[in-house]
Scaffold this motif. Structure first.
Motif, PDB file in Angstrom:
ATOM      1  N   GLY A   1       0.832  -1.193   0.000  1.00 10.32           N
ATOM      2  CA  GLY A   1       0.000   0.000   0.000  1.00 10.32           C
ATOM      3  C   GLY A   1       0.866   1.241   0.000  1.00 10.32           C
ATOM      4  O   GLY A   1       2.105   1.153   0.070  1.00 10.32           O
ATOM      5  N   VAL A   2       0.234   2.408  -0.090  1.00  6.19           N
ATOM      6  CA  VAL A   2       0.968   3.665  -0.169  1.00  6.19           C
ATOM      7  C   VAL A   2       0.219   4.718   0.631  1.00  6.19           C
ATOM      8  O   VAL A   2      -1.009   4.784   0.613  1.00  6.19           O
ATOM      9  CB  VAL A   2       1.110   4.139  -1.637  1.00  6.19           C
ATOM     10  N   ASP A   3       0.982   5.557   1.360  1.00  8.78           N
ATOM     11  CA  ASP A   3       0.423   6.724   2.040  1.00  8.78           C
ATOM     12  C   ASP A   3       1.437   7.852   1.879  1.00  8.78           C
ATOM     13  O   ASP A   3       2.452   7.887   2.582  1.00  8.78           O
ATOM     14  CB  ASP A   3       0.155   6.418   3.511  1.00  8.78           C
ATOM     15  N   VAL A   4       1.172   8.753   0.929  1.00  8.35           N
ATOM     16  CA  VAL A   4       2.141   9.779   0.556  1.00  8.35           C
ATOM     17  C   VAL A   4       1.522  11.160   0.735  1.00  8.35           C
ATOM     18  O   VAL A   4       0.391  11.408   0.285  1.00  8.35           O
ATOM     19  CB  VAL A   4       2.594   9.604  -0.912  1.00  8.35           C
ATOM     20  N   LYS A   5       2.255  12.066   1.351  1.00  3.66           N
ATOM     21  CA  LYS A   5       1.851  13.461   1.484  1.00  3.66           C
ATOM     22  C   LYS A   5       2.700  14.322   0.544  1.00  3.66           C
ATOM     23  O   LYS A   5       3.883  14.052   0.332  1.00  3.66           O
ATOM     24  CB  LYS A   5       2.048  13.957   2.918  1.00  3.66           C
ATOM     25  N   GLY A   6       2.098  15.347  -0.010  1.00  5.40           N
ATOM     26  CA  GLY A   6       2.855  16.295  -0.828  1.00  5.40           C
ATOM     27  C   GLY A   6       3.252  15.784  -2.188  1.00  5.40           C
ATOM     28  O   GLY A   6       4.244  16.247  -2.768  1.00  5.40           O
TER      29      GLY A   6
ATOM     30  N   THR B   1      -3.428   7.916  -0.822  1.00  8.99           N
ATOM     31  CA  THR B   1      -3.451   6.664  -0.078  1.00  8.99           C
ATOM     32  C   THR B   1      -3.900   5.547  -1.008  1.00  8.99           C
ATOM     33  O   THR B   1      -4.932   5.682  -1.675  1.00  8.99           O
ATOM     34  CB  THR B   1      -4.412   6.738   1.124  1.00  8.99           C
ATOM     35  N   VAL B   2      -3.127   4.488  -1.085  1.00 10.38           N
ATOM     36  CA  VAL B   2      -3.479   3.301  -1.868  1.00 10.38           C
ATOM     37  C   VAL B   2      -3.652   2.146  -0.892  1.00 10.38           C
ATOM     38  O   VAL B   2      -2.742   1.822  -0.123  1.00 10.38           O
ATOM     39  CB  VAL B   2      -2.392   2.947  -2.901  1.00 10.38           C
ATOM     40  N   SER B   3      -4.838   1.537  -0.902  1.00  9.00           N
ATOM     41  CA  SER B   3      -5.127   0.457   0.042  1.00  9.00           C
ATOM     42  C   SER B   3      -5.981  -0.603  -0.633  1.00  9.00           C
ATOM     43  O   SER B   3      -6.504  -0.394  -1.739  1.00  9.00           O
ATOM     44  CB  SER B   3      -5.844   1.005   1.277  1.00  9.00           C
ATOM     45  N   ARG B   4      -6.149  -1.719   0.032  1.00  6.25           N
ATOM     46  CA  ARG B   4      -6.948  -2.809  -0.509  1.00  6.25           C
ATOM     47  C   ARG B   4      -8.428  -2.596  -0.192  1.00  6.25           C
ATOM     48  O   ARG B   4      -8.773  -2.141   0.901  1.00  6.25           O
ATOM     49  CB  ARG B   4      -6.488  -4.155   0.071  1.00  6.25           C
ATOM     50  N   VAL B   5      -9.288  -2.955  -1.124  1.00  8.65           N
ATOM     51  CA  VAL B   5     -10.722  -3.010  -0.864  1.00  8.65           C
ATOM     52  C   VAL B   5     -10.989  -4.214   0.022  1.00  8.65           C
ATOM     53  O   VAL B   5     -10.588  -5.334  -0.293  1.00  8.65           O
ATOM     54  CB  VAL B   5     -11.527  -3.130  -2.176  1.00  8.65           C
ATOM     55  N   THR B   6     -11.669  -3.992   1.138  1.00  6.60           N
ATOM     56  CA  THR B   6     -11.953  -5.083   2.066  1.00  6.60           C
ATOM     57  C   THR B   6     -13.448  -5.264   2.321  1.00  6.60           C
ATOM     58  O   THR B   6     -13.841  -6.228   2.973  1.00  6.60           O
ATOM     59  CB  THR B   6     -11.256  -4.842   3.416  1.00  6.60           C
ATOM     60  N   ALA B   7     -14.266  -4.342   1.812  1.00  6.35           N
ATOM     61  CA  ALA B   7     -15.704  -4.415   2.060  1.00  6.35           C
ATOM     62  C   ALA B   7     -16.475  -4.043   0.801  1.00  6.35           C
ATOM     63  O   ALA B   7     -16.010  -3.234  -0.023  1.00  6.35           O
ATOM     64  CB  ALA B   7     -16.104  -3.480   3.200  1.00  6.35           C
ATOM     65  N   PHE B   8     -17.647  -4.621   0.646  1.00  8.72           N
ATOM     66  CA  PHE B   8     -18.476  -4.393  -0.530  1.00  8.72           C
ATOM     67  C   PHE B   8     -18.800  -2.913  -0.719  1.00  8.72           C
ATOM     68  O   PHE B   8     -18.802  -2.406  -1.840  1.00  8.72           O
ATOM     69  CB  PHE B   8     -19.768  -5.211  -0.402  1.00  8.72           C
TER      70      PHE B   8
ATOM     71  N   LYS C   1      -7.969   0.508  -3.891  1.00  8.53           N
ATOM     72  CA  LYS C   1      -8.661   1.781  -3.686  1.00  8.53           C
ATOM     73  C   LYS C   1      -7.650   2.909  -3.572  1.00  8.53           C
ATOM     74  O   LYS C   1      -6.710   2.827  -2.780  1.00  8.53           O
ATOM     75  CB  LYS C   1      -9.526   1.706  -2.430  1.00  8.53           C
ATOM     76  N   LEU C   2      -7.841   3.955  -4.371  1.00  8.52           N
ATOM     77  CA  LEU C   2      -6.995   5.135  -4.335  1.00  8.52           C
ATOM     78  C   LEU C   2      -7.819   6.302  -3.794  1.00  8.52           C
ATOM     79  O   LEU C   2      -8.867   6.637  -4.355  1.00  8.52           O
ATOM     80  CB  LEU C   2      -6.490   5.509  -5.733  1.00  8.52           C
ATOM     81  N   ASP C   3      -7.370   6.902  -2.704  1.00 12.26           N
ATOM     82  CA  ASP C   3      -7.993   8.102  -2.152  1.00 12.26           C
ATOM     83  C   ASP C   3      -7.015   9.259  -2.316  1.00 12.26           C
ATOM     84  O   ASP C   3      -5.876   9.206  -1.810  1.00 12.26           O
ATOM     85  CB  ASP C   3      -8.344   7.907  -0.678  1.00 12.26           C
ATOM     86  N   ILE C   4      -7.459  10.303  -3.034  1.00 10.56           N
ATOM     87  CA  ILE C   4      -6.575  11.418  -3.369  1.00 10.56           C
ATOM     88  C   ILE C   4      -7.214  12.727  -2.922  1.00 10.56           C
ATOM     89  O   ILE C   4      -8.346  13.033  -3.298  1.00 10.56           O
ATOM     90  CB  ILE C   4      -6.288  11.466  -4.881  1.00 10.56           C
TER      91      ILE C   4
END
Length: 356
Positions: free
Chosen positions: A194-199, A223-230, A251-254
């Protein structure tokens, strides 16, 4: 407003004569229940820009009889046309593995076709798989070639689900390597968990009219993370769950901090992306039939009879909370082949589809 999605199925029939007198009898397979029976879904990429703007690409649904629905290899990028770009914005692209003369990936990553499919196995076990390379490209960087503008790469990404039984439903999400452009501007490996990057040097997917955006001052938190729920999937109501449900994907949250040349915050742009979203669902009393293999994405012996609805979307500036997104290509049907083959032609009534 509710859009209606219609699935069309078509097939050809062939009849075989036995070598001895008489015609072999045709065999049929009973279809699973469309609303409550075993089902799987697979989607290569879906995006939510702000609220409620969304873009959902073609979604594969497992057929009602053993068979599979597979995404066409011609879908190589998001957005792929002006309609999708109106929704997604003009600054970002997502490459889905295949590329032409110029690669958006680091050196050594070859062009490849994705493998995105939803299947109903011979046992009526629903499975789905999504395998691909993904590259998030920021055209606002102004690089000379696509690779100069790539800010994130998921190399060898795979998500899979298998609902063999209520007690043995499984999901998995993996990647060979995640690449992120660092503060020096170099695209470097960042592990595989996964990834958690600022800036991060990543601008917004679109620019507001007359907005004086500074490319140097604007940054994003990723933030890059795995989908774990529907419920983490970006989907329509037609993409349903069941008593037992498994989901997978990336899942990518930007969060983009849009700033002017003086470093003043102009606005905050939020974007969520799901890559390789898959799910399967079965009723609580589901029992698989004693036949064929059930590995995730394994091709059933019987072919599907596909029909498709094109993808599309609603831009956030034109949408309201009740509008829906077109883009659920539900592919289904099935040909049952015995000593003789018979035509299966099924046209379902339109069903309402609302984006979740």
């Amino acid at each position: 407003m509710t859009r209606f999605v219609t699935k069309l199925a078509a097939a050809t029939a062939a009849f075989a004569l036995a070598s001895v007198p008489g015609l072999a009898s045709a065999q049929t397979t009973q279809a699973v229940d469309e609303k409550t029976g075993p089902v799987s879904f697979a989607n290569v990429a879906s995006v939510r820009i702000g609220n409620p703007g969304s873009l959902i690409t073609e979604t594969q649904r497992s057929p009602l009889t053993p068979g599979q629905s597979k995404l066409s290899p011609d879908r190589t990028v998001v957005p792929r046309d002006d309609g999708e770009r109106t929704t997604f914005g003009k600054k970002w692209d997502i490459n889905l593995g295949r590329y032409g003369a110029q690669s958006p990936y680091p050196a050594g990553i070859a062009s490849r076709d994705h493998n995105v499919l939803a299947a109903l196995q011979q046992t009526t076990v629903p499975t789905a798989v999504a395998e691909s390379n993904y590259a998030l490209i920021d055209n606002g960087h102004g690089g000379a070639k696509p690779a100069d503008n790539t800010v994130l790469v998921l190399e060898g990404a795979k998500s899979a689900v298998d609902c063999s039984s209520p007690s043995k439903a499984t999901s998995s999400t993996s990647v060979a390597k995640i690449w992120v452009r660092d503060e020096t501007g170099a695209l470097k490996p960042s592990g595989a968990s996964g990834v958690d990057v600022k800036g991060l040097k990543l601008g917004p997917p679109s620019i507001v009219q007359n907005e004086n955006v500074s490319k140097d001052k604007t940054t994003s938190d990723l933030t890059v993370s795995r989908v774990t729920a529907f419920d983490q999937l970006i989907r329509q109501d037609g993409w349903r769950s069941g008593d037992v449900t498994k989901a997978a994907g990336w899942k990518l949250d930007i969060v983009t901090h849009v700033r002017d040349a003086a470093g003043k915050d102009l606005r905050e742009a939020r974007t969520s992306i799901v890559l390789g979203g898959v799910s399967c669902a079965i009723p609580r009393n589901f029992v698989a039939k004693p036949a064929g293999g059930t590995g995730p994405g394994a091709a059933p012996e019987q072919p599907s009879v596909p029909g498709t609805v094109p993808a599309g979307g609603i831009p956030p500036q034109a949408a309201d909370s009740t509008r829906t997104v077109v883009g659920l290509g539900l592919l289904g049907g099935g040909i049952v082949i015995g000593a003789a083959a018979m035509l299966l032609y099924r046209r379902r009534k339109p069903v309402p589809v609302r984006e979740k």
